[in-house]
Design an enzyme around this catalytic site. Sequence first.
Site, PDB file in Angstrom:
ATOM      1  N   ALA A  65       0.285  -1.456  -0.532  1.00  0.00           N
ATOM      2  CA  ALA A  65       0.091  -0.059   0.018  1.00  0.00           C
ATOM      3  C   ALA A  65       1.119   1.438  -0.136  1.00  0.00           C
ATOM      4  O   ALA A  65       1.850   1.391   0.688  1.00  0.00           O
ATOM      5  CB  ALA A  65      -0.764  -0.214   1.180  1.00  0.00           C
ATOM      6  N   GLY A 109       0.586  -4.775   1.342  1.00  0.00           N
ATOM      7  CA  GLY A 109      -0.269  -5.074   0.127  1.00  0.00           C
ATOM      8  C   GLY A 109       0.141  -6.062  -1.192  1.00  0.00           C
ATOM      9  O   GLY A 109      -0.601  -6.602  -2.044  1.00  0.00           O
ATOM     10  N   GLU A 112      -0.634  -9.590  -0.847  1.00  0.00           N
ATOM     11  CA  GLU A 112      -2.069  -9.567   0.093  1.00  0.00           C
ATOM     12  C   GLU A 112      -2.414  -9.495  -1.760  1.00  0.00           C
ATOM     13  O   GLU A 112      -3.423 -10.258  -1.901  1.00  0.00           O
ATOM     14  CB  GLU A 112      -2.330  -8.706   0.744  1.00  0.00           C
ATOM     15  CG  GLU A 112      -2.052  -8.919   2.268  1.00  0.00           C
ATOM     16  CD  GLU A 112      -2.452  -8.130   3.005  1.00  0.00           C
ATOM     17  OE1 GLU A 112      -1.598  -6.700   2.150  1.00  0.00           O
ATOM     18  OE2 GLU A 112      -2.506  -7.949   4.186  1.00  0.00           O
ATOM     19  N   GLU A 132       5.160  -5.072   6.926  1.00  0.00           N
ATOM     20  CA  GLU A 132       4.762  -4.077   8.051  1.00  0.00           C
ATOM     21  C   GLU A 132       4.713  -3.549   9.468  1.00  0.00           C
ATOM     22  O   GLU A 132       4.615  -2.520   9.741  1.00  0.00           O
ATOM     23  CB  GLU A 132       2.956  -4.084   8.187  1.00  0.00           C
ATOM     24  CG  GLU A 132       2.031  -4.091   6.748  1.00  0.00           C
ATOM     25  CD  GLU A 132       2.418  -5.492   5.829  1.00  0.00           C
ATOM     26  OE1 GLU A 132       2.578  -6.001   6.510  1.00  0.00           O
ATOM     27  OE2 GLU A 132       1.108  -5.359   4.753  1.00  0.00           O
TER      28      GLU A 132
HETATM   29  N1  CAA Z   1       4.186   3.308  -0.979  1.00  0.00           N
HETATM   30  C1  CAA Z   1       4.923   4.288  -1.569  1.00  0.00           C
HETATM   31  N2  CAA Z   1       6.052   4.211  -1.907  1.00  0.00           N
HETATM   32  C2  CAA Z   1       7.015   3.564  -2.448  1.00  0.00           C
HETATM   33  C3  CAA Z   1       7.204   2.535  -1.568  1.00  0.00           C
HETATM   34  C4  CAA Z   1       5.207   2.171  -1.236  1.00  0.00           C
HETATM   35  N3  CAA Z   1       4.715   0.874  -0.389  1.00  0.00           N
HETATM   36  N4  CAA Z   1       7.314   1.379  -1.769  1.00  0.00           N
HETATM   37  C5  CAA Z   1       8.636   1.851  -2.639  1.00  0.00           C
HETATM   38  N5  CAA Z   1       8.107   3.315  -2.704  1.00  0.00           N
HETATM   39  C6  CAA Z   1       8.967   4.290  -2.977  1.00  0.00           C
HETATM   40  C7  CAA Z   1       9.907   4.735  -2.514  1.00  0.00           C
HETATM   41  O1  CAA Z   1       9.401   5.502  -1.824  1.00  0.00           O
HETATM   42  C8  CAA Z   1      10.899   5.200  -3.582  1.00  0.00           C
HETATM   43  O2  CAA Z   1      10.998   6.218  -4.229  1.00  0.00           O
HETATM   44  P1  CAA Z   1      11.102   7.755  -3.917  1.00  0.00           P
HETATM   45  O3  CAA Z   1      12.212   7.319  -5.347  1.00  0.00           O
HETATM   46  O4  CAA Z   1      10.280   8.776  -4.979  1.00  0.00           O
HETATM   47  O5  CAA Z   1      12.258   7.976  -2.785  1.00  0.00           O
HETATM   48  C9  CAA Z   1      10.800   4.875  -4.984  1.00  0.00           C
HETATM   49  O6  CAA Z   1       9.149   3.673  -4.311  1.00  0.00           O
HETATM   50  C10 CAA Z   1      11.790   3.612  -4.841  1.00  0.00           C
HETATM   51  O7  CAA Z   1      11.553   2.627  -3.320  1.00  0.00           O
HETATM   52  P2  CAA Z   1      13.185   2.789  -2.778  1.00  0.00           P
HETATM   53  O8  CAA Z   1      14.489   3.405  -3.137  1.00  0.00           O
HETATM   54  O9  CAA Z   1      13.274   2.369  -1.307  1.00  0.00           O
HETATM   55  O10 CAA Z   1      13.990   0.928  -3.490  1.00  0.00           O
HETATM   56  P3  CAA Z   1      14.934   0.115  -2.475  1.00  0.00           P
HETATM   57  O11 CAA Z   1      15.502  -1.072  -4.017  1.00  0.00           O
HETATM   58  O12 CAA Z   1      16.021   0.355  -2.126  1.00  0.00           O
HETATM   59  O13 CAA Z   1      14.029  -0.625  -1.906  1.00  0.00           O
HETATM   60  C11 CAA Z   1      11.568  -1.711  -1.061  1.00  0.00           C
HETATM   61  C12 CAA Z   1      12.538  -1.574  -2.662  1.00  0.00           C
HETATM   62  C13 CAA Z   1      12.521  -2.785  -0.602  1.00  0.00           C
HETATM   63  C14 CAA Z   1      10.672  -2.177  -1.864  1.00  0.00           C
HETATM   64  C15 CAA Z   1      11.782  -0.555  -0.784  1.00  0.00           C
HETATM   65  O14 CAA Z   1      11.557   0.526  -1.316  1.00  0.00           O
HETATM   66  C16 CAA Z   1      10.790  -1.001   0.341  1.00  0.00           C
HETATM   67  O15 CAA Z   1      10.741  -1.364   1.453  1.00  0.00           O
HETATM   68  N6  CAA Z   1       9.473  -0.745   0.345  1.00  0.00           N
HETATM   69  C17 CAA Z   1       8.411  -0.639   1.541  1.00  0.00           C
HETATM   70  C18 CAA Z   1       7.797  -1.993   1.480  1.00  0.00           C
HETATM   71  C19 CAA Z   1       6.310  -2.323   2.481  1.00  0.00           C
HETATM   72  O16 CAA Z   1       6.804  -2.208   3.627  1.00  0.00           O
HETATM   73  N7  CAA Z   1       4.826  -2.445   1.591  1.00  0.00           N
HETATM   74  C20 CAA Z   1       4.867  -2.615   3.402  1.00  0.00           C
HETATM   75  C21 CAA Z   1       3.476  -1.628   3.183  1.00  0.00           C
HETATM   76  S1  CAA Z   1       1.564  -1.022   4.053  1.00  0.00           S
HETATM   77  C22 CAA Z   1       0.941  -1.713   3.324  1.00  0.00           C
HETATM   78  O17 CAA Z   1       0.883  -2.353   2.521  1.00  0.00           O
HETATM   79  C23 CAA Z   1      -0.609  -1.543   4.408  1.00  0.00           C
HETATM   80  C24 CAA Z   1      -1.301  -3.038   3.604  1.00  0.00           C
HETATM   81  O18 CAA Z   1      -1.135  -4.334   4.163  1.00  0.00           O
HETATM   82  C25 CAA Z   1      -2.406  -2.914   3.258  1.00  0.00           C
END
Ligand code: CAA
Length: 258
Positions: A65, A109, A112, A132
């Site tokens: 998400a 998400g 999911e 999360e």
């Molecule tokens: N939401 C918003 N933006 C996201 C995102 C997310 N879930 N995941 C990645 N991005 C964005 C980053 O902020 C970044 O944006 P900028 O270039 O503007 O800074 C861009 O995508 C590229 O990401 P990274 O620079 O972080 O890329 P990376 O290769 O270094 O890492 C990754 C990749 C490990 C996937 C890392 O991006 C990450 O950990 N993302 C978050 C994963 C996460 O926590 N997901 C759970 C979300 S909560 C949820 O999903 C709730 C639910 O159950 C409904």
Amino acid sequence: MEFECILVETKEKVGLITLNRPKALNALNDQLMNELGVALKAFEHNDTIQCIVITGSQKAFAAGADIAAMANYSFMDAYKGDYITRNWETIRQIRKPVIAAVAGYALGGGCELAMMCDFIIAADNAKFGQPEVKLGTLPGAGGTQRLPRAISKAKAMDMCLTARMMDAEEAERAGLVSRIVPADMLLEEALSAAATIASMSLPVIMMIKESVNRAYETTLSEGVHFERRLFHSSFGTEDQKEGMKAFLEKRTPEFKNQ
Ligand code: CAA
């Protein structure tokens, strides 16, 4: 409707939806999930489409998400407004099969969403996770419920509590994905599986999907009873007559979805 966060194509009897927010690794915001729901419903109502594939990019199926969108939400935004997951259930209303073709990250998400599909075909670079907990929250679109059913309580707890990612091989061993293919073959393999499904009788495909899904909602004896009723119902279709006749005549059946 014009789509901004997804790409929608048809490949003969297969509908293909590509999640397309590359700069945010396909983070699932409200607009994307709304567009996904609209596209899924359009395929559901399109008589030529018999199977649907959802995919992302080579780097990310979806990284979860959209954290930027929800970071400042209050409890009332999340609960009363239901702003985060209000569009997420549409996929469960789709009666045609939906395959998730997953390369790269399927996190939060994203994992999911993949699990809401009927099965997952994984590229060899796929990574699944429910991170999360690292954000101070928990899975909110079925992760704590579908993961234990898919891969056991032990692995689900491990993934949700430690946030560790599972690679494609572990995911296949655990039963989360049905097959692994080389990353550059992912779409071809997923479309081929979808085309195989689409070559069958659509009403029978829908019955199979309904029956397998019933296994998650009922007791074994009720589920077997439900299956038996659908099995009997299939004898009311022209396609069952054609399928069995074609077998006996040693030819390929020509299903008419009747
Ligand atoms: N939401 C918003 N933006 C996201 C995102 C997310 N879930 N995941 C990645 N991005 C964005 C980053 O902020 C970044 O944006 P900028 O270039 O503007 O800074 C861009 O995508 C590229 O990401 P990274 O620079 O972080 O890329 P990376 O290769 O270094 O890492 C990754 C990749 C490990 C996937 C890392 O991006 C990450 O950990 N993302 C978050 C994963 C996460 O926590 N997901 C759970 C979300 S909560 C949820 O999903 C709730 C639910 O159950 C409904």
